[in-house]
Design a protein around this motif. Structure first.
Motif, PDB file in Angstrom:
ATOM      1  N   SER A 340       0.850  -1.192   0.000  1.00 17.74           N
ATOM      2  CA  SER A 340       0.000   0.000   0.000  1.00 17.74           C
ATOM      3  C   SER A 340       0.881   1.235   0.000  1.00 17.74           C
ATOM      4  O   SER A 340       2.105   1.155   0.186  1.00 17.74           O
ATOM      5  N   SER A 341       0.253   2.370  -0.186  1.00 19.89           N
ATOM      6  CA  SER A 341       0.985   3.640  -0.172  1.00 19.89           C
ATOM      7  C   SER A 341       0.124   4.709   0.473  1.00 19.89           C
ATOM      8  O   SER A 341      -1.103   4.577   0.555  1.00 19.89           O
ATOM      9  N   SER A 342       0.764   5.757   0.939  1.00 15.66           N
ATOM     10  CA  SER A 342       0.066   6.913   1.513  1.00 15.66           C
ATOM     11  C   SER A 342       0.595   8.174   0.860  1.00 15.66           C
ATOM     12  O   SER A 342       1.802   8.301   0.621  1.00 15.66           O
ATOM     13  N   ASN A 391       2.573  19.580   6.332  1.00 17.20           N
ATOM     14  CA  ASN A 391       3.846  19.042   6.812  1.00 17.20           C
ATOM     15  C   ASN A 391       3.653  18.005   7.913  1.00 17.20           C
ATOM     16  O   ASN A 391       4.550  17.780   8.717  1.00 17.20           O
ATOM     17  N   GLU A 392       2.486  17.357   7.951  1.00 20.08           N
ATOM     18  CA  GLU A 392       2.189  16.417   9.034  1.00 20.08           C
ATOM     19  C   GLU A 392       2.010  14.987   8.539  1.00 20.08           C
ATOM     20  O   GLU A 392       1.501  14.138   9.258  1.00 20.08           O
ATOM     21  N   GLU A 393       2.435  14.692   7.318  1.00 19.71           N
ATOM     22  CA  GLU A 393       2.136  13.390   6.733  1.00 19.71           C
ATOM     23  C   GLU A 393       2.748  12.241   7.516  1.00 19.71           C
ATOM     24  O   GLU A 393       2.138  11.176   7.653  1.00 19.71           O
ATOM     25  N   GLY A 418       8.020  13.220   2.548  1.00 21.14           N
ATOM     26  CA  GLY A 418       7.299  13.883   3.623  1.00 21.14           C
ATOM     27  C   GLY A 418       6.701  12.923   4.635  1.00 21.14           C
ATOM     28  O   GLY A 418       6.380  13.330   5.752  1.00 21.14           O
ATOM     29  N   GLY A 419       6.516  11.670   4.256  1.00 19.83           N
ATOM     30  CA  GLY A 419       5.914  10.703   5.173  1.00 19.83           C
ATOM     31  C   GLY A 419       6.906   9.845   5.909  1.00 19.83           C
ATOM     32  O   GLY A 419       6.517   8.880   6.573  1.00 19.83           O
ATOM     33  N   PRO A 437       9.931   4.097   2.019  1.00 16.50           N
ATOM     34  CA  PRO A 437       9.618   5.398   1.423  1.00 16.50           C
ATOM     35  C   PRO A 437      10.528   5.729   0.239  1.00 16.50           C
ATOM     36  O   PRO A 437      11.629   5.180   0.113  1.00 16.50           O
ATOM     37  N   ARG A 438      10.032   6.612  -0.612  1.00 18.13           N
ATOM     38  CA  ARG A 438      10.889   7.180  -1.662  1.00 18.13           C
ATOM     39  C   ARG A 438      11.506   8.446  -1.084  1.00 18.13           C
ATOM     40  O   ARG A 438      10.821   9.453  -0.879  1.00 18.13           O
ATOM     41  N   ILE A 439      12.812   8.400  -0.799  1.00 13.88           N
ATOM     42  CA  ILE A 439      13.493   9.481  -0.092  1.00 13.88           C
ATOM     43  C   ILE A 439      14.257  10.340  -1.094  1.00 13.88           C
ATOM     44  O   ILE A 439      15.102   9.841  -1.845  1.00 13.88           O
ATOM     45  N   ALA A 440      13.946  11.622  -1.109  1.00 14.73           N
ATOM     46  CA  ALA A 440      14.657  12.542  -1.992  1.00 14.73           C
ATOM     47  C   ALA A 440      16.105  12.685  -1.525  1.00 14.73           C
ATOM     48  O   ALA A 440      16.379  12.782  -0.322  1.00 14.73           O
ATOM     49  N   ASP A 441      17.018  12.698  -2.481  1.00 15.48           N
ATOM     50  CA  ASP A 441      18.450  12.862  -2.178  1.00 15.48           C
ATOM     51  C   ASP A 441      18.901  11.835  -1.139  1.00 15.48           C
ATOM     52  O   ASP A 441      19.517  12.168  -0.125  1.00 15.48           O
ATOM     53  N   ALA A 442      18.581  10.565  -1.413  1.00 13.33           N
ATOM     54  CA  ALA A 442      18.852   9.509  -0.437  1.00 13.33           C
ATOM     55  C   ALA A 442      20.342   9.347  -0.151  1.00 13.33           C
ATOM     56  O   ALA A 442      20.731   8.967   0.959  1.00 13.33           O
ATOM     57  N   LEU A 443      21.201   9.649  -1.126  1.00 13.91           N
ATOM     58  CA  LEU A 443      22.642   9.460  -0.927  1.00 13.91           C
ATOM     59  C   LEU A 443      23.234  10.448   0.069  1.00 13.91           C
ATOM     60  O   LEU A 443      24.359  10.259   0.534  1.00 13.91           O
TER      61      LEU A 443
END
Length: 662
Positions: A340-342, A391-393, A418-419, A437-443
Motif C-alpha cells: 500500500s501507499s500513503s 507538513n504532518e504526513e 514527507g511521510g 519510502p521514496r526518499i529525496a536525495d537519499a545518498l
C-alpha cells in the motif's frame, strides 16, 4: 560606478547607502526580536488561561510552571518580573530561570535585569511544548493527558508479554534484535559494495568517482496504450446513481449505513435518498445544490446524513468494497493486497477554516489543507482519510495500516519523503510492517552502524555514524509497550507520534525510537541503493495513489473543487464520502473490465497479464457525473407573462407563524 556618479553626486550616494543600511535587519536577526511588542496585547488573556486550567506536571520539577507561578504571584501584587532578585515588601524573591533556553536568554536577561515580556513569553512557549508532549497534563482534558495515560498499563503489558499476545514483530530481548540488525547491515554493506557498477540498477560511480543512482527505465508494455482505450471503449455508459445502486445489488455496501438509534439498514426510498446524500457530500455539491438536482428535499437529504452517514458506517462500507475488489479475479493482476501507499492530496479551502494554512508552493496566495489517503495495490483506497497540515504526513502514515477493517493484509508500505521519519521506521518495524519510502536525495542521508566495520571501499564517501545502542537496550520494553498500545487500539499512531515528536523531547522513549529508526532506515537504504526492483515497486505504489487522486478530483468538482466546510469534522466527513465514491467507481469498473477482457480474449485477442497490471479500474469517461439536462420549448413565456416569483415570508410573518405553531 562612473555612470552612477554622473547622475548622483558621491556625497549624496554615500548618504543614501548609509540611510538604507539603517533600514536593513541585521543578519543574525531572530524572530524573537519581533515578539515583545506582540506579546503585550495577549498577556492578560494568557495569564487568565493559565489560571483557569489545571496544569498537572508529570515530573516533580517543571521550570515553566515554576516561572508562571512566580509571574502570577507578582501579578496579584501588580508587579512584574524585572530582575533576578526583587524585594516585595520585606520579602526577597528570586526569579526562577530554568525555563530560559540559550535562545531566550539573550533577549530576556541583561545582566541582573530581566525583560518581563520575554521572561513570560518564554515560559508560555515551554508550557506549550510540555503540554503537547505529555510532560504536563491538563485536568479534565482527553487530548492533553499525561503521556503515560495513552499507553497500556504496565502490569497489563507484562501480562500480554508473558502470554505472547503483544502482537509485535520483534523479540522480547533488545540484544537479540541488535545482533540481527548488525548482521543484516554487514551483509547488505558487503552486497552493495560488490554490486557497484556490476549489478544493473545498483549504485554506480561517475567519471569523478562520485556515487549516483541510475534512473529507472520505463517498463510499461507498449500494448497497454493500445489496450486501455479498447477495453474502456467497451464499458457501457452509466449514470453515477445507477452505478452505485447496481453495485449495492452485487455487494450490499449500503447495508452498513444503519440508523443511529434503530440499527436498521436503509431500504426502499430511504436507500435512494442515502445515495443522493452520499453524492452530494462526496462530489462537494452540498445538500442545497443536490436538492435542485434530484427529487428529494433538503430535509430528506440532511436527515439521511444525520442518521445514517457516520465515520464508522463509511469505514465499514469502504471495507466492504475493498473486500469485493480483493476477491475479484482481475485484482490478482494488480496485486495481492499486501502492499500500500500513503500520500496527500492538496485541497484549496475557500472559507476561513481554522485548520487551513498558507503555503505558496501548493496554494499560491490562498489557503488550503491536505487530505491524506491510503491506497492499496489493487487500486482502491482503504482506511479513514485524514485532513491534516501539509507538513504532518509522517504522523499519519501508520494509522490505516493497523485499523482498516478490510481483508487486506498489508506488509509493505510506501510514502514519499514527507511521510518518512525515524519514528515511522521504528514503529513500522515494531508492528511488523516493512516501511519503504521514496526518499529525496537519499545518498546524502547518514548511514548508522552499531559498531565500526572497517573500510567500505567506494562506500567510504557516504556518511557513517553510530547509534546509541545503550539507549535502545534501556528503553526496549517501553518502546514495545508504545507499539503494543497502538496495535491494541489503546491510542492512535498519529496521536502518539505527535506526542513523541513534540518539543522538547518528553522522555527517553522518543530518543530511543529515533535511534532504532536510524538503524531501520540504514537497513532499508542499503537495499534501496542496490535493488532497482524495490525502487520500481515503490514508484508504482506511489503512482497508484496519484491515480486515485486524479479520479477523486474529477468527482470532487463542486464548489470549484474547494473545501467550504469550516469545521475539521465536516471536512473529514466530506473526504470519507469522496473516498467511498472513488472505491465504488473502482469496484464497478473492475467487474466490467473483467467482462471486456474476457470478450476480447474470446475474439482471439492475446492479452498478457503484464498488460492487465497497468490498466487501472479508475477510468471515468463512460460515467455521467453531472446528471441530465432537460430541454423543452417554453411556449407562452414573454415579457408580459413571466414566471411567478417565489413567496418570501417577511420577518413579522415568520414570527407570527412561529407564535401560532407554539
Amino acid at each position: 560606478m562612473a555612470a552612477v556618479l554622473t547622475a548622483v553626486s558621491e556625497p549624496q550616494l554615500a548618504a543614501t547607502v548609509d540611510s538604507a543600511k539603517q533600514l536593513l535587519r541585521p543578519e543574525n536577526l531572530d524572530s524573537l526580536d519581533l515578539i515583545e511588542s506582540r506579546y503585550t496585547p495577549m498577556r492578560q488573556s494568557l495569564l487568565s488561561l493559565y489560571q483557569a486550567l489545571d496544569f498537572q506536571p508529570v515530573r516533580r520539577s517543571e521550570p515553566a510552571l515554576a516561572a508562571l507561578e512566580y509571574v502570577s504571584d507578582l501579578a496579584e501584587r501588580r508587579k512584574r518580573v524585572t530582575a533576578r532578585e526583587q524585594k516585595i515588601g520585606r520579602v526577597k524573591m528570586i526569579a526562577p530561570l530554568g525555563h530560559l533556553t540559550e535562545r531566550w536568554r539573550k533577549h530576556a536577561l541583561q545582566g541582573d535585569e530581566i525583560s518581563p515580556n520575554y521572561y513570560e513569553a518564554a515560559a508560555f512557549e515551554v508550557l506549550k511544548g510540555r503540554v503537547r508532549s505529555g510532560d504536563i497534563a491538563v485536568g479534565g482534558s482527553r487530548r492533553y493527558r499525561a503521556f503515560e495515560g495513552y499507553l497500556l498499563p504496565a502490569p497489563h503489558f507484562e501480562h500480554l508479554t508473558q502470554k505472547s499476545q503483544t502482537r509485535l514483530a520483534v523479540s522480547n530481548e533488545a540484544e537479540a534484535y541488535l545482533a540481527d540488525k548488525q548482521r543484516e547491515i554487514l551483509e547488505r554493506l558487503v552486497a552493495l559494495q560488490e554490486s557497484i557498477g556490476k549489478v544493473e540498477g545498483s549504485l554506480c560511480l561517475d567519471e569523478k568517482g562520485h556515487l549516483y543512482l541510475p534512473p529507472l527505465e520505463k517498463e510499461i508494455p507498449a500494448e497497454v496504450e493500445r489496450m486501455r482505450p479498447r477495453a474502456y471503449g467497451m464499458l457501457p455508459p452509466v449514470k453515477l446513481p445507477d452505478l452505485l445502486l447496481e453495485l449495492d445489488n452485487w455487494t450490499g455496501f449500503l447495508r452498513p449505513f444503519t440508523h443511529l438509534t434503530s440499527g436498521d439498514a436503509p431500504v426502499g426510498e430511504a436507500k435512494l435518498i442515502l445515495v443522493a446524500a452520499l453524492m452530494g457530500m462526496g462530489m462537494n455539491l452540498g445538500l442545497t445544490k443536490m436538492e435542485q438536482s434530484c427529487p428529494y428535499t433538503y430535509r430528506q437529504l440532511s436527515w439521511s446524513v444525520d442518521w445514517h452517514i457516520r465515520e464508522e458506517t463509511l469505514l465499514a462500507s469502504l471495507a466492504c468494497l475493498d473486500n469485493f475488489v480483493l476477491s475479484a479475479p482481475l485484482s490478482r493482476s494488480w496485486g495481492d493486497g499486501t502492499t500500500s501507499s500513503s500520500d496527500g492530496m492538496r485541497m484549496h479551502v475557500g472559507v476561513k477554516a481554522a485548520n487551513a494554512e498558507y503555503n505558496a508552493k501548493y496554494f499560491g496566495a490562498g489557503r488550503g489543507t491536505n487530505i491524506y489517503t491510503h491506497a492499496a495495490d489493487i487500486w482502491v483506497p482503504f482506511g479513514k482519510p485524514q485532513v491534516i497540515g501539509t507538513n504532518e504526513e509522517a504522523l499519519y502514515a501508520i494509522d490505516a495500516l493497523c485499523h482498516h477493517e478490510s481483508d487486506l493484509h498489508i506488509r509493505e508500505h510506501y510514502t514519499d519523503t514527507g511521510g518518512s521519519t525515524e519514528h515511522v521506521f521504528a514503529l513500522a518495524s515494531l508492528l511488523g510492517f516493512r516501511f519503504a519510502p521514496r526518499i529525496a536525495d537519499a545518498l546524502s542521508k547518514k548511514l548508522y552502524l552499531l559498531d565500526e566495520v572497517g573500510e567500505h571501499g567506494p562506500l567510504n564517501t557516504l556518511l557513517f555514524d553510530q547509534v546509541n545502542k545503550k539507549l535502545i537496550i534501556e528503553q526496549w520494553d517501553e518502546m514495545r509497550r508504545v507499539a503494543s498500545s497502538i496495535r491494541h487500539g489503546t491510542v492512535s499512531a498519529s496521536l502518539l507520534m505527535r506526542k513523541l515528536a513534540a518539543y522538547p523531547r518528553q522522555n527517553q522513549v522518543a530518543r530511543a525510537l529515533t535511534e532504532m529508526g536510524k538503524l531501520e532506515r540504514t537497513v532499508f537504504l542499503l537495499e534501496y541503493f542496490r535493488d532497482a526492483a524495490l525502487r520500481r515497486r515503490i514508484l508504482i505504489g506511489l503512482n497508484k495513489g496519484e491515480a486515485l487522486h486524479a479520479l477523486a478530483r474529477q468527482l470532487f468538482f463542486g464548489c470549484l473543487g474547494e473545501l467550504r466546510d469550516r469545521a475539521l469534522e465536516d471536512q473529514i466527513h466530506r473526504a470519507s464520502c469522496l473516498h467511498l465514491l472513488v472505491a465504488a467507481v473502482a469496484a464497478w469498473n473492475t467487474i466490467y473490465l473483467t467482462e471486456a477482457f474476457a470478450t476480447l480474449r474470446k475474439g482471439g485477442e492475446d492479452i498478457a497479464e503484464a498488460t492487465l497490471a497497468h490498466i487501472a479500474p479508475l477510468g471515468w469517461e463512460h460515467i455521467n457525473l453531472i446528471g441530465n439536462y432537460h430541454f423543452a420549448p417554453q411556449p407562452g413565456r414573454s415579457l408580459e407573462n413571466l414566471r411567478p416569483l417565489r413567496v418570501v415570508e417577511s420577518k413579522e410573518g415568520k414570527e407570527a407563524t412561529q407564535e401560532v405553531a407554539s
